[in-house]
Design a protein around this motif. Structure first.
Motif, mmCIF file in Angstrom:
data_model
loop_
_atom_site.group_PDB
_atom_site.id
_atom_site.type_symbol
_atom_site.label_atom_id
_atom_site.label_comp_id
_atom_site.label_asym_id
_atom_site.label_seq_id
_atom_site.Cartn_x
_atom_site.Cartn_y
_atom_site.Cartn_z
ATOM 1 N N UNK A 448 27.574 16.430 40.484
ATOM 2 C CA UNK A 448 26.831 17.200 39.475
ATOM 3 C C UNK A 448 27.752 17.425 38.292
ATOM 4 N N UNK A 449 27.285 17.008 37.146
ATOM 5 C CA UNK A 449 28.068 17.241 35.930
ATOM 6 C C UNK A 449 27.533 18.509 35.283
ATOM 7 N N UNK A 450 28.270 19.604 35.450
ATOM 8 C CA UNK A 450 27.731 20.872 34.937
ATOM 9 C C UNK A 450 27.755 20.919 33.416
ATOM 10 N N UNK A 451 28.460 19.960 32.806
ATOM 11 C CA UNK A 451 28.470 19.899 31.344
ATOM 12 C C UNK A 451 27.344 19.029 30.800
ATOM 13 N N UNK A 452 26.537 18.507 31.702
ATOM 14 C CA UNK A 452 25.501 17.567 31.272
ATOM 15 C C UNK A 452 24.666 18.068 30.085
ATOM 16 N N UNK A 453 24.307 19.364 30.030
ATOM 17 C CA UNK A 453 23.504 19.814 28.876
ATOM 18 C C UNK A 453 24.209 19.615 27.554
ATOM 19 N N UNK A 454 25.524 19.503 27.579
ATOM 20 C CA UNK A 454 26.262 19.349 26.318
ATOM 21 C C UNK A 454 26.517 17.884 25.964
ATOM 22 N N UNK A 455 26.095 16.976 26.838
ATOM 23 C CA UNK A 455 26.384 15.556 26.590
ATOM 24 C C UNK A 455 25.563 15.072 25.405
ATOM 25 N N UNK A 456 26.243 14.471 24.417
ATOM 26 C CA UNK A 456 25.488 13.946 23.273
ATOM 27 C C UNK A 456 25.543 12.424 23.219
ATOM 28 N N UNK A 457 26.338 11.838 24.061
ATOM 29 C CA UNK A 457 26.400 10.373 24.125
ATOM 30 C C UNK A 457 26.782 10.039 25.561
ATOM 31 N N UNK A 458 25.988 9.209 26.212
ATOM 32 C CA UNK A 458 26.294 8.897 27.617
ATOM 33 C C UNK A 458 26.287 7.385 27.831
ATOM 34 N N UNK A 459 26.805 6.993 28.974
ATOM 35 C CA UNK A 459 26.772 5.591 29.414
ATOM 36 C C UNK A 459 27.477 4.631 28.461
ATOM 37 N N UNK A 460 28.475 5.130 27.736
ATOM 38 C CA UNK A 460 29.256 4.222 26.904
ATOM 39 C C UNK A 460 30.237 3.483 27.814
ATOM 40 N N UNK A 461 30.652 2.300 27.358
ATOM 41 C CA UNK A 461 31.600 1.545 28.188
ATOM 42 C C UNK A 461 33.019 1.974 27.839
ATOM 43 N N UNK A 462 33.744 2.528 28.813
ATOM 44 C CA UNK A 462 35.116 2.960 28.512
ATOM 45 C C UNK A 462 36.004 1.747 28.193
ATOM 46 N N UNK A 463 36.769 1.849 27.123
ATOM 47 C CA UNK A 463 37.668 0.754 26.753
ATOM 48 C C UNK A 463 39.115 1.126 26.986
ATOM 49 N N UNK A 464 39.369 2.418 27.029
ATOM 50 C CA UNK A 464 40.703 2.903 27.363
ATOM 51 C C UNK A 464 40.490 4.256 28.014
ATOM 52 N N UNK A 465 41.035 4.449 29.210
ATOM 53 C CA UNK A 465 40.677 5.647 29.974
ATOM 54 C C UNK A 465 41.322 6.918 29.423
ATOM 55 N N UNK A 466 40.794 8.026 29.910
ATOM 56 C CA UNK A 466 41.386 9.306 29.513
ATOM 57 C C UNK A 466 40.331 10.257 28.980
ATOM 58 N N UNK A 467 40.738 11.489 28.786
ATOM 59 C CA UNK A 467 39.839 12.523 28.284
ATOM 60 C C UNK A 467 40.556 13.264 27.169
ATOM 61 N N UNK A 468 39.841 13.501 26.078
ATOM 62 C CA UNK A 468 40.473 14.228 24.977
ATOM 63 C C UNK A 468 39.417 14.998 24.211
ATOM 64 N N UNK A 469 39.891 15.987 23.492
ATOM 65 C CA UNK A 469 38.972 16.820 22.724
ATOM 66 C C UNK A 469 39.512 16.961 21.312
ATOM 67 N N UNK A 470 38.612 17.105 20.348
ATOM 68 C CA UNK A 470 39.073 17.288 18.972
ATOM 69 C C UNK A 470 37.904 17.224 18.004
ATOM 70 N N UNK A 471 38.213 17.451 16.728
ATOM 71 C CA UNK A 471 37.213 17.347 15.671
ATOM 72 C C UNK A 471 36.872 15.893 15.425
#
Lengths: 871, 127
Positions: A448-471
């Motif tokens: 269960x992705x509890x952040x799902x309501x905030x998802x604005x783009x899904x099912x993209x193909x990852x080209x380089x792994x990792x998670x980051x946040x920013x403007x």
């Protein structure tokens, strides 16, 4: 620092009111001494900078390393010159020592590339994996797979490393390019663009050597006799390019569709692409040396392709295990690698070559060779748009070829291929592929992705792994590139390779067009930056949304910062500390920073025993002070001892107007000092008595014992006479104090006259007896205190450099009082700098005491009245 | 105060024009030379207070020019200012009697104060 010497120069240039020649000469000797001190300070400052640079992970290239080391060397050579002037002939041996050290330093960082002259061109059938040093990796590996595996490759030849050197050396381009890089000495993108333009201009103007022209023309004769129809691809094959650590993917130019009579111009362009702002940023970010870069160039017949693409023999993102990934577009494969088109993708099982997954995308364009040179885009029509670019049979065929190549080189491969109208498959290039570790369970998602309501783009193909946040920051133009902020999410329509210049600053990359096998995705993986490349709708949905979180494991973008998604940064160190440039810097530092000449009373304290530039500075400083103040047989050279109630451990040299008594006296009473700058400094030094050494904690005591064991000059009984003397050089508005309080060295200097533009105070502080970490904490503490008093302070290692400039006379007097206080009261506190609490205690005390002193000065309104009371 | 007479020697015309303008604002009387040969002619005909000299120039190198200038006027301080970070030029230049060796880019103030230092230091040279 220049203000210091200007002020002194101005002072000395003033009429001397009938002073005799010996006074003139004495003043000139003082000036010479000050120049020596200035050179000493400058050299030490740059040494500290270099030491910090070797540890900080900041970005710089070899030109910076060379520039810095030469600046240190120039300062040291200046010290030698000044010392030699003080006593002609006595110290000349230093010059030989200096020359030896500097030449050894130079040799130690020379890039030992094989510079043997070889053929200017090599046909592809003469090239194999052994030819890398002449043909570069790209062409050498192509020659290898052709010769050893019988894989079909285009007809072609290499314009070699020797050809490149001939071009650079015979035209002077080598020197000119180094000069242009040196004078730019910047890592800012806008300045790198200007540098790129200057270098390209220089390359454009350089005359191509006749023998190189002829060799290239001969190479071209191997192609089809019909010069009007044959078209060539001129590709970079630089030395060091295409390695698994640094792919340089897309950093250098490939010129497609070149007519044989235009090869020379294209060659020039490919050579120039080594110095594009993008390539320079890449090298800086990866810590790769820019000196000695060598561009070999491949010249190959263009394949008039019906389809082309890229094969990865492993999933570089680590999402698909035991898989091989094929991507393809109709026409030339350039549309894939430069990110302009989305591509069809197949994921195959490496064992069975069974197609696990096929993603056939809508395609709009096909790139083809143009009859007039270059390439054209043709619009795809009807079924062409949605039809697979190649059949499943062809997918399996090229996968088989790819696995043979991988087996031959024994490492995962990134292979570019094309199919011609006769159905033949050509390999255009192959290189090692960097593969990320598998990201947990393959293709597993949280239940269960509890952040799902905030998802604005899904099912993209990852080209380089990792998670980051920013403007999110959308980049469409060159201007946008220059404005791109540090730590933002880079949003682009097309994954163009030149955008890689922004990757060192970006938190993550999202590109609407392009795919995981393109150059930009490749560079993102090298930099460890999460990337989604080929993300339909990204531009529309993400523009102006503010902060997002990019999860390039699941291919999802969320609105806002999703802290629970962030497992801590997985970003790799962009420029690893053991990179080429830092390694060269460290090698250089071996000739600069070690201090072995520590005991001036030892017979070993001699020019021939200097092993580093630091040793020479130490020697020069020590001897210069001795020459300046000890040698009583020179007129006016004798420093006078300060007396208060009794003699003090301070000596004074008056350049004029600094005291109210004659220079001939042996002693000078404190009350006779008229220099406002020295008076202010003295107020700071004496208003609040020093309480003596701090009570030492056992750790601090052990630290000093251990440090003394390593540094003989700190050992009991080894204190030299110099340590007991402190020298003021003063004039009416000027004061310089060279001192050694305990184990630390200080320089305080200030000019406090009526013209604010000329005023300054300067404080330099280094050393101590405790271990380095405690000394560093002390330096930082003093810097904090000084900054609160309006100084600009820099701490590098355990050295502190602080200054205040362009302020009123009173402000300089206050600043000097502050430095005077700190000079005395920070003695030995390095030994108790073991925690924040200790630091805070001293910080509070210093701030309070300084406030008391400054209030006193203010209440007295004039420094002079305060002075009278103190004296 | 008497105007300083400075000779700037550099094959880069932009450098010469920019620094001529900047030094003029500081009351320095600047002459320029684009080659070593021109520099030597200038030194023969004018008594300069200081010379700022590039190293890599077409024709006669800066080091060669330095030697010739020192042969003509041994006490003119010469500051080497170069964009080529080269230790050999540092060694040869300082060994050949240059007052200092500086690397481009250099701030106008930094260069100006270096020139002042060099002029003042002439007194020591004659000590």
């Amino acid at each position: 620092m220049q203000a210091i010497f200007n002020a002194i120069s101005r002072f000395i240039s003033k009429p001397t009111d009938g002073k005799d020649d010996s006074s003139e000469r004495f003043l000139a000797r003082c000036d010479n001494f000050r120049l020596l001190l200035a050179a000493n300070n400058k050299a030490l400052e740059i040494m500290a900078e270099m030491t910090e640079e070797s540890q900080s992970g900041s970005l710089f290239g070899m030109s910076h390393v060379r520039g810095q080391s030469l600046k240190v060397a120039a300062g040291v050579r200046q010290m030698i010159e000044r010392l030699c002037r003080m006593n002609p002939g006595k110290y000349d041996a230093l010059k030989d020592t200096f020359n030896r050290i500097v030449l050894e330093m130079e040799t130690a960082v020379v890039d030992h590339a094989d510079r043997q002259q070889g053929p200017l061109v090599l046909a592809l059938d003469e090239i194999n994996a052994e030819s890398i040093s002449e043909a570069g990796s790209k062409m050498a590996l192509l020659g290898e797979v052709c010769g050893e595996l019988g894989v079909r490759v285009p007809l072609g030849f290499s314009i070699t490393a020797s050809a490149f050197r001939l071009f650079m050396d015979s035209t002077g381009l080598d020197d000119e390019i180094n000069r242009l890089i040196q004078i730019t000495d910047s890592i800012e993108l806008d300045e790198l663009y200007a540098l790129e333009a200057s270098i390209h201009h220089a390359i454009d103007l350089a005359a191509m050597p006749q023998e190189l022209k002829e060799a290239i023309e001969t190479g071209c004769n191997a192609f089809s006799a019909d010069k009007d129809t044959v078209r060539l691809a001129i590709r970079s094959s630089a030395l060091g390019e295409d390695s698994s650590e640094a792919s340089f993917a897309g950093q250098f130019l490939s010129v497609l569709g070149v007519r044989p009579d235009n090869v020379l111009e294209s060659y020039r362009s490919v050579v120039a692409s080594m110095y594009s702002a993008t390539a320079m940023t890449y090298r800086l970010s990866r810590g790769l040396r820019e000196d000695g870069v060598i561009m070999c160039v491949g010249c190959m017949e263009m394949i008039d392709a019906t389809a082309g693409g890229v094969i990865y023999t492993r999933d570089p993102v680590g999402k698909h295990e035991d898989a091989l990934i094929v991507s393809a577009v109709p026409g030339l494969p350039c549309a894939i690698v430069d990110g302009t088109e989305n591509a069809d993708t197949w994921v195959l099982d490496r064992e069975s070559l069974f197609i696990r997954k096929a993603v056939i995308v809508d395609k709009k364009w096909r790139h083809v060779v143009s009859a007039t040179g270059g390439t054209n885009k043709e619009r795809l029509l009807g079924n062409e748009c949605s039809a697979p670019s190649i059949s499943n049979d062809v997918v399996a065929w090229i996968a088989g070829i790819a696995l043979r190549i991988e087996a031959h080189f024994d490492c995962p491969q990134d292979i570019e291929w094309a199919q011609d109208h006769d159905g033949r498959i050509f390999i255009l290039q192959c290189r090692p592929l960097a593969v990320c570790e598998v990201q947990g369970e393959p293709e597993s998602l949280p239940e269960i992705d509890k952040n799902a309501p905030f998802a604005i783009l899904t099912d993209c193909i990852p080209s380089s792994p990792g998670i980051a946040s920013g403007h999110v920051f959308m980049v469409e133009t060159d201007e946008d590139m220059l404005r791109f902020p540090e730590g933002a999410i880079l949003l682009v329509r097309t994954a163009k390779p030149r955008l890689s210049a922004l990757l060192p600053k970006a938190a993550a990359l999202i590109a609407e067009f392009g795919n995981a096998t393109g150059h930009l995705a490749n560079i993102a993986r090298e930099f460890g930056i999460p990337a989604l490349v080929g993300a339909p709708g990204a531009v529309d949905r993400l523009s102006r949304v503010g902060v997002v979180t990019v999860n390039a494991k699941t291919g999802t973008v969320y609105l806002g910062r999703r802290d629970d998604q962030m497992p801590g940064s997985n970003r790799i160190q962009v420029a690893p500390r053991n990179n080429e440039v830092v390694t060269a810097l460290c090698r250089t530092l071996q000739f600069i920073t070690p201090l072995t000449l520590t005991n001036p009373d030892s017979p070993e304290f001699a020019p021939e025993n200097c092993v580093s530039l630091h040793d020479i500075t130490r020697f020069c400083h020590e001897k210069a002070v001795a020459e300046m103040f000890r040698d009583g047989d020179r007129p006016g050279a004798k420093a006078r001892r300060l007396v208060d109630k009794g003699p003090l451990q301070y000596w004074l040299v008056d350049l004029g107007g600094g005291t109210s008594v004659s220079n001939e006296d042996e002693y000078v009473d404190l009350r006779c000092v008229t220099s406002n700058a020295m008076r202010a400094l003295w107020v700071g030094m004496t208003t609040i008595p020093w309480e003596g050494p701090p009570p030492v904690d056992p750790g601090g005591f052990m630290s000093i014992i251990s440090e003394a064991a390593q540094n003989p000059s700190l050992a009991p009984g080894m204190a030299n006479e110099m340590a007991e003397r402190n020298y003021f050089i003063v004039s009416r508005n000027y004061c310089n104090l060279q001192s050694r309080f305990g184990f630390h060295f200080c320089t305080v200097e200030g000019f406090a006259g009526d013209e604010p533009d000329r005023n300054y105070a300067f404080f330099q502080f280094k050393g101590g007896a405790a271990d380095k970490s405690r000394r560093m904490i002390r330096a930082r503490l003093i810097a904090d205190v000084l900054e609160r008093q309006g100084f600009i302070a820099e701490v590098r290692d355990d050295a502190l450099f602080a200054r205040i400039e362009g302020v009123s006379k009173e402000a300089v007097e206050r600043a000097l009082a502050v430095t005077g206080y700190l000079l005395v009261h920070t003695r030995q506190i390095d030994m108790v700098m073991f925690d924040n609490k200790a630091c805070q205690k001293y910080r509070d005390k210093f701030d309070t005491d300084i406030m008391v002193i400054l209030n006193l000065m203010q209440n007295d309104n004039e420094c002079s009245s305060n002075w009278r009371r103190e004296s | 105060m008497k105007k300083i007479r400075l000779l700037l020697v550099d094959d880069e015309s932009d450098f010469l024009s920019v620094y001529t303008r900047r030094f003029a604002r500081r009351n320095v009387d600047v002459s320029t030379a684009a080659t070593g040969k021109q520099a030597i002619e200038a030194v023969k005909s004018t008594r300069f207070d200081a010379v700022v000299l590039d190293v890599m120039m077409p024709g006669m190198s800066g080091i060669e020019t330095l030697k010739k200038i020192k042969a003509i006027a041994p006490d003119i301080p010469v500051i080497i200012l170069t964009g080529h970070a080269n230790s050999e030029a540092l060694i040869q230049g300082m060994g050949g009697g240059a007052f200092d060796y500086m690397l481009k880019p250099v701030g106008t103030d930094e260069l100006y104060f270096k020139v002042l230092d060099a002029i003042k230091n002439r007194l020591v040279e004659s000590d």
